[in-house]
Design a protein around this motif. Structure first.
Motif, PDB file in Angstrom:
ATOM      1  N   ASN A   1      13.410 -24.197 -23.962  1.00 14.91           N
ATOM      2  CA  ASN A   1      12.892 -23.378 -24.606  1.00 14.91           C
ATOM      3  C   ASN A   1      11.785 -23.600 -23.800  1.00 14.91           C
ATOM      4  O   ASN A   1      10.910 -21.932 -23.682  1.00 14.91           O
ATOM      5  N   ALA A   2      11.012 -24.051 -23.714  1.00 15.60           N
ATOM      6  CA  ALA A   2       9.851 -23.305 -21.933  1.00 15.60           C
ATOM      7  C   ALA A   2       9.944 -22.375 -20.775  1.00 15.60           C
ATOM      8  O   ALA A   2       9.145 -21.303 -21.000  1.00 15.60           O
ATOM      9  N   ALA A   3      11.716 -22.733 -20.883  1.00 13.66           N
ATOM     10  CA  ALA A   3      11.741 -21.727 -20.034  1.00 13.66           C
ATOM     11  C   ALA A   3      11.845 -20.503 -20.436  1.00 13.66           C
ATOM     12  O   ALA A   3      10.662 -19.292 -19.751  1.00 13.66           O
ATOM     13  N   GLN A   4      12.084 -20.090 -21.617  1.00 14.18           N
ATOM     14  CA  GLN A   4      12.471 -18.919 -22.087  1.00 14.18           C
ATOM     15  C   GLN A   4      10.791 -18.715 -23.023  1.00 14.18           C
ATOM     16  O   GLN A   4      11.347 -17.552 -22.230  1.00 14.18           O
ATOM     17  N   TYR A   5      10.257 -19.527 -23.260  1.00 10.45           N
ATOM     18  CA  TYR A   5       8.829 -18.801 -23.457  1.00 10.45           C
ATOM     19  C   TYR A   5       7.468 -18.059 -21.965  1.00 10.45           C
ATOM     20  O   TYR A   5       6.825 -17.877 -22.210  1.00 10.45           O
ATOM     21  N   ALA A   6       7.835 -19.197 -21.267  1.00  6.77           N
ATOM     22  CA  ALA A   6       7.275 -18.477 -19.813  1.00  6.77           C
ATOM     23  C   ALA A   6       7.966 -17.236 -19.534  1.00  6.77           C
ATOM     24  O   ALA A   6       6.941 -16.478 -18.911  1.00  6.77           O
ATOM     25  N   THR A   7       9.259 -17.048 -19.908  1.00  3.98           N
ATOM     26  CA  THR A   7       9.516 -15.307 -19.090  1.00  3.98           C
ATOM     27  C   THR A   7       9.188 -14.853 -19.666  1.00  3.98           C
ATOM     28  O   THR A   7       8.978 -13.807 -19.711  1.00  3.98           O
ATOM     29  N   ASP A   8       9.006 -14.719 -21.374  1.00  9.00           N
ATOM     30  CA  ASP A   8       8.496 -13.735 -21.882  1.00  9.00           C
ATOM     31  C   ASP A   8       7.000 -14.256 -22.663  1.00  9.00           C
ATOM     32  O   ASP A   8       6.545 -12.501 -22.865  1.00  9.00           O
ATOM     33  N   ARG A   9       6.187 -14.560 -22.309  1.00  8.08           N
ATOM     34  CA  ARG A   9       4.329 -14.678 -22.094  1.00  8.08           C
ATOM     35  C   ARG A   9       3.992 -13.779 -21.093  1.00  8.08           C
ATOM     36  O   ARG A   9       3.944 -14.559 -19.792  1.00  8.08           O
ATOM     37  N   ILE A  10       3.383 -12.888 -21.365  1.00 13.95           N
ATOM     38  CA  ILE A  10       2.349 -12.532 -20.211  1.00 13.95           C
ATOM     39  C   ILE A  10       1.406 -12.616 -20.529  1.00 13.95           C
ATOM     40  O   ILE A  10       0.463 -12.270 -21.740  1.00 13.95           O
ATOM     41  N   GLN A  11       0.166 -12.864 -19.507  1.00 11.90           N
ATOM     42  CA  GLN A  11      -0.757 -13.630 -19.044  1.00 11.90           C
ATOM     43  C   GLN A  11      -1.279 -13.705 -18.098  1.00 11.90           C
ATOM     44  O   GLN A  11      -1.189 -14.860 -17.333  1.00 11.90           O
ATOM     45  N   GLY A  12      -2.372 -12.759 -17.091  1.00 14.65           N
ATOM     46  CA  GLY A  12      -3.137 -13.027 -16.446  1.00 14.65           C
ATOM     47  C   GLY A  12      -2.044 -12.465 -15.126  1.00 14.65           C
ATOM     48  O   GLY A  12      -0.999 -11.617 -15.709  1.00 14.65           O
ATOM     49  N   ARG A  13      -2.588 -11.988 -13.934  1.00 16.99           N
ATOM     50  CA  ARG A  13      -1.649 -10.972 -13.232  1.00 16.99           C
ATOM     51  C   ARG A  13      -1.464 -12.506 -11.531  1.00 16.99           C
ATOM     52  O   ARG A  13      -2.673 -13.206 -11.356  1.00 16.99           O
ATOM     53  N   SER A  14      -0.566 -12.406 -10.985  1.00 20.42           N
ATOM     54  CA  SER A  14      -0.450 -12.209  -9.699  1.00 20.42           C
ATOM     55  C   SER A  14      -1.170 -12.415  -9.501  1.00 20.42           C
ATOM     56  O   SER A  14      -1.750 -11.791  -8.742  1.00 20.42           O
ATOM     57  N   VAL A  15      -1.442 -13.806  -8.430  1.00 20.43           N
ATOM     58  CA  VAL A  15      -2.655 -13.527  -7.206  1.00 20.43           C
ATOM     59  C   VAL A  15      -2.567 -12.585  -6.387  1.00 20.43           C
ATOM     60  O   VAL A  15      -3.231 -12.594  -5.274  1.00 20.43           O
ATOM     61  N   THR A  16      -1.276 -12.515  -6.326  1.00 25.66           N
ATOM     62  CA  THR A  16      -1.134 -12.088  -4.513  1.00 25.66           C
ATOM     63  C   THR A  16      -0.655 -10.621  -5.394  1.00 25.66           C
ATOM     64  O   THR A  16       0.084  -9.207  -4.445  1.00 25.66           O
ATOM     65  N   GLY A  17      -1.001  -9.648  -5.928  1.00 25.18           N
ATOM     66  CA  GLY A  17      -0.728  -8.614  -7.170  1.00 25.18           C
ATOM     67  C   GLY A  17      -0.213  -8.379  -8.102  1.00 25.18           C
ATOM     68  O   GLY A  17       0.596  -9.114  -8.721  1.00 25.18           O
ATOM     69  N   ALA A  18      -0.062  -7.317  -8.738  1.00 26.47           N
ATOM     70  CA  ALA A  18       0.976  -7.244 -10.243  1.00 26.47           C
ATOM     71  C   ALA A  18       2.529  -7.776  -9.788  1.00 26.47           C
ATOM     72  O   ALA A  18       2.529  -6.765  -8.994  1.00 26.47           O
ATOM     73  N   LYS A  19       2.898  -8.220 -10.480  1.00 24.24           N
ATOM     74  CA  LYS A  19       4.526  -8.405 -10.297  1.00 24.24           C
ATOM     75  C   LYS A  19       5.094  -7.457 -11.980  1.00 24.24           C
ATOM     76  O   LYS A  19       6.336  -7.428 -11.404  1.00 24.24           O
ATOM     77  N   SER A  20       3.711  -7.033 -12.408  1.00 20.01           N
ATOM     78  CA  SER A  20       5.050  -6.284 -13.510  1.00 20.01           C
ATOM     79  C   SER A  20       3.882  -5.348 -14.205  1.00 20.01           C
ATOM     80  O   SER A  20       3.612  -5.092 -14.713  1.00 20.01           O
ATOM     81  N   PRO A  21       4.143  -4.471 -12.687  1.00 23.82           N
ATOM     82  CA  PRO A  21       2.691  -3.366 -13.398  1.00 23.82           C
ATOM     83  C   PRO A  21       2.761  -2.289 -14.301  1.00 23.82           C
ATOM     84  O   PRO A  21       1.840  -1.915 -14.738  1.00 23.82           O
ATOM     85  N   ASP A  22       4.067  -2.381 -15.289  1.00 23.25           N
ATOM     86  CA  ASP A  22       4.328  -1.189 -15.985  1.00 23.25           C
ATOM     87  C   ASP A  22       3.532  -2.574 -17.243  1.00 23.25           C
ATOM     88  O   ASP A  22       3.902  -1.860 -18.637  1.00 23.25           O
ATOM     89  N   LYS A  23       2.953  -3.824 -16.754  1.00 23.05           N
ATOM     90  CA  LYS A  23       2.816  -4.007 -18.558  1.00 23.05           C
ATOM     91  C   LYS A  23       1.416  -5.101 -18.305  1.00 23.05           C
ATOM     92  O   LYS A  23       0.846  -4.715 -17.250  1.00 23.05           O
ATOM     93  N   VAL A  24       0.644  -4.963 -18.793  1.00 24.89           N
ATOM     94  CA  VAL A  24      -0.405  -5.734 -19.354  1.00 24.89           C
ATOM     95  C   VAL A  24      -1.029  -6.528 -18.277  1.00 24.89           C
ATOM     96  O   VAL A  24      -1.932  -6.990 -18.361  1.00 24.89           O
ATOM     97  N   ALA A  25      -0.101  -7.157 -18.315  1.00 23.40           N
ATOM     98  CA  ALA A  25      -0.049  -8.754 -17.189  1.00 23.40           C
ATOM     99  C   ALA A  25       1.255  -9.580 -16.664  1.00 23.40           C
ATOM    100  O   ALA A  25       2.083  -8.943 -17.270  1.00 23.40           O
TER     101      ALA A  25
END
Length: 593
Positions: free
Chosen positions: A313-337
């Protein structure tokens, strides 16, 4: 709603590749009826049952709870139908002898089917679990007539079983129980006393409940040497096997608990209830320990099930939950986070849980295999060695697997942030339900004392030396490409060997030392055991292709670098001794200023 997908690929890998179960079964004439295809089919059917039947009842069962009303206990809606379906599927007798209607499946298989039930509904699982345990005790110590009377009905699910040990004043120290057994002229006994914390002490799932009760006969020796075991049915059984009159054994109440609320935990009152001696007088504790050794492994599996459920359940939530950006640059630039999986700390928590699950599953199957050797082997030397191994590892299976699982579940909850504290995500119930696994069947502190006292000091480290010898033999055979786990495991074995010698010597100087060091020592042996399991996992995966297998090796590397270093910290704590703990006066703990 929480999710759960039975980890069948992982289970099959542990059985088929890590432990080569089919070869083990086929070499034993008492297990040769089982092959890998049959085992896999059993696991697949349990996956369907756990996902489709018990998982949907988990939250509703928690919210409704078991209920007590004027001497009657009822289970939550859906439980009775689910229990009937479980019984009709032959699951209660999965590991039981064919003579009594069982299917004689080995423990190294049933630990995996049990895991799925514990993952999806631990409250439900406890009802058949106690029946299975009662059946084991009866099969080992009851008379032929008693077996014929009770075992077939228990394994069909028509009757249930319980284990009645604890009293209001007597928990771990069973030698001071007060329940009395007065002999009658017909060979039966009148059982009088009160037992508490009785799982499934009363319910509406079966037409009869067979209580196994510890009590003392008149003039019994003091202490645990004077304990006898009795069958006390809820309804007496007539000679033709039909149910007779109601026995005066009744629930006085059910406990209002932190978790496993759908499991009826009863106060049971025995008012001159008719009971029947199992085995010999004053030898009841030995019969009960047959049951308890298996139950303690089951508590470890409860921890594994909860940890797997929480991880998924935690792994699924972490995959779906968007919040913040990677310190090395956006990994999902098409999303807000980005998903929170870009954050190292979230990955740390998930990897800790995943590593715990995979090592715990392997360890549970390993201990199950040792139990299978004790039950099915015809080689006296193999049986003796396996009995020693079971004695050593039972407290590890119970305490280390539940301690690490509880931390894994806490980590999984933390991945959710505030949502982990909210009921509908399932994490808060998972934590409440799991907490008891560290407490019942002997608290984890008591398990630690058992390991360091009876299983180490008493035999002067013999059981551990045999275990370490096996670990070294296996680990030394690993290829050079697995040197990372080979070296780490061998180093851990040497450290554990050394600290065990230290404990044996320190105990001679200070009898208070073992108790103070017990919990840390249990974690020391637990960490070594997990290293051994990862060595076996990595070895089984190295010749295979594909991400599934390469990830097993990568996870072993994570364990070596991020979890195994705890070993040195625990050893430091062991060597700190008891002086700093015992130096405080008793008044200190209640003196507030």
């Amino acid at each position: 709603m929480p999710i759960y997908n039975a980890p069948l690929a992982d289970m099959k890998f542990i059985l088929n590749d890590v432990f080569q179960a089919e070869k083990f079964w086929q070499k034993n004439e008492n297990l040769a009826h089982l092959d890998a295809a049959t085992a896999e089919a059993i696991l697949e059917e349990m996956a369907k049952f756990s996902q489709n039947v018990t998982l949907p009842l988990n939250r509703t069962g928690d919210e409704e709870g078991a209920k007590y009303d004027n001497g009657t206990v009822t289970t939550p809606a859906g439980f009775k139908a689910a229990f009937q379906q479980y019984a009709e599927g032959g699951w209660i007798g999965l590991g039981a002898d064919a003579e009594w209607g069982g299917q004689e499946m080995p423990k190294m298989l049933t630990v995996l089917s049990d895991e799925m039930l514990f993952a999806t509904n631990p409250s439900f699982m406890l009802y058949p679990l106690l029946s299975v345990g009662a059946g084991m005790a009866l099969n080992s110590y009851a008379s032929q007539e008693q077996k014929e009377t009770y075992l077939p009905k228990i394994y069909t699910g028509e009757w249930a079983g319980t284990m009645c040990l604890t009293e209001p004043h007597a928990g771990t120290d069973l030698g001071i129980i007060k329940t009395k057994a007065e002999p009658n002229n017909d060979g039966s006994y009148n059982i009088t006393g009160t037992k508490i914390f009785i799982t499934g002490g009363d319910h509406d799932l079966t037409e009869n409940i067979i209580h196994l009760v510890l009590a003392k006969t008149p003039n019994a020796p003091a202490g645990s040497r004077g304990i006898s075991l009795f069958i006390v049915p809820k309804f007496l059984v007539n000679e033709d096997g039909s149910l007779g009159e109601r026995n005066p054994v009744n629930p006085g109440s059910i406990e209002h608990k932190m978790g496993i609320k759908a499991s009826a935990t009863c106060v049971m009152n025995f008012d001159a209830a008719k009971g029947f001696l199992v085995g010999k007088e004053n030898e009841g504790l030995a019969a009960m320990f047959v049951m308890m050794n298996y139950e303690r492994l089951s508590m470890g599996i409860q921890g594994l099930g909860a940890s797997e459920f929480a991880y998924q359940n935690a792994a699924q939530y972490a995959t779906d939950r968007i919040q913040g950006r990677s310190v090395t640059g956006a990994k999902s630039p098409d999303k807000v986070a980005d998903s929170i999986l870009v954050h190292g700390d979230v990955r740390r928590m998930l990897l800790n849980a995943r590593a715990n699950n995979e090592a715990s599953r392997a360890f549970a199957v390993y201990v199950g295999q040792q139990l299978d050797i004790t039950k099915f082997s015809t080689d006296p030397e193999a049986i003796k060695a396996a009995n020693n191994r079971v004695a050593l590892l039972t407290p590890i299976a119970k305490a280390y697997l539940t301690d690490t699982a509880f931390q894994a579940v806490l980590d999984a909850q933390m991945c959710f942030g505030g949502h982990g504290y909210i009921r509908e995500w399932g994490m808060e119930q998972c934590i409440r339900d799991l907490r008891i696994a560290q407490i019942y069947e002997g608290t984890n502190g008591v398990q630690s004392q058992d390991l360091i006292g009876r299983k180490t000091i008493k035999c002067e480290g013999e059981f551990l030396a045999e275990y370490i010898s096996e670990i070294r033999d296996f680990t030394n055979s690993l290829d050079a490409e697995l040197n990372f786990i080979k070296d780490a495991t061998l180093d851990a074995a040497t450290e554990v060997e050394s600290v065990t010698k230290y404990i044996l010597e320190a105990t001679q100087e200070n009898p208070e030392f073992p108790n103070s060091a017990a919990v840390d020592y249990l974690h020391v042996v637990g960490l070594l055991s997990f290293a051994y399991m990862f060595a076996r996992i990595a070895n089984a995966a190295k010749e295979k292709e594909g991400d599934f297998y390469q990830n097993k090796i990568a996870l072993a590397g994570y364990f070596v670098q991020r979890i195994l270093p705890e070993l040195s910290v625990r050893i430091t704590k062991v060597k700190a001794g008891s002086e700093v703990i015992m130096s405080f006066s008793e008044d200190y703990f209640t003196h507030q200023s």
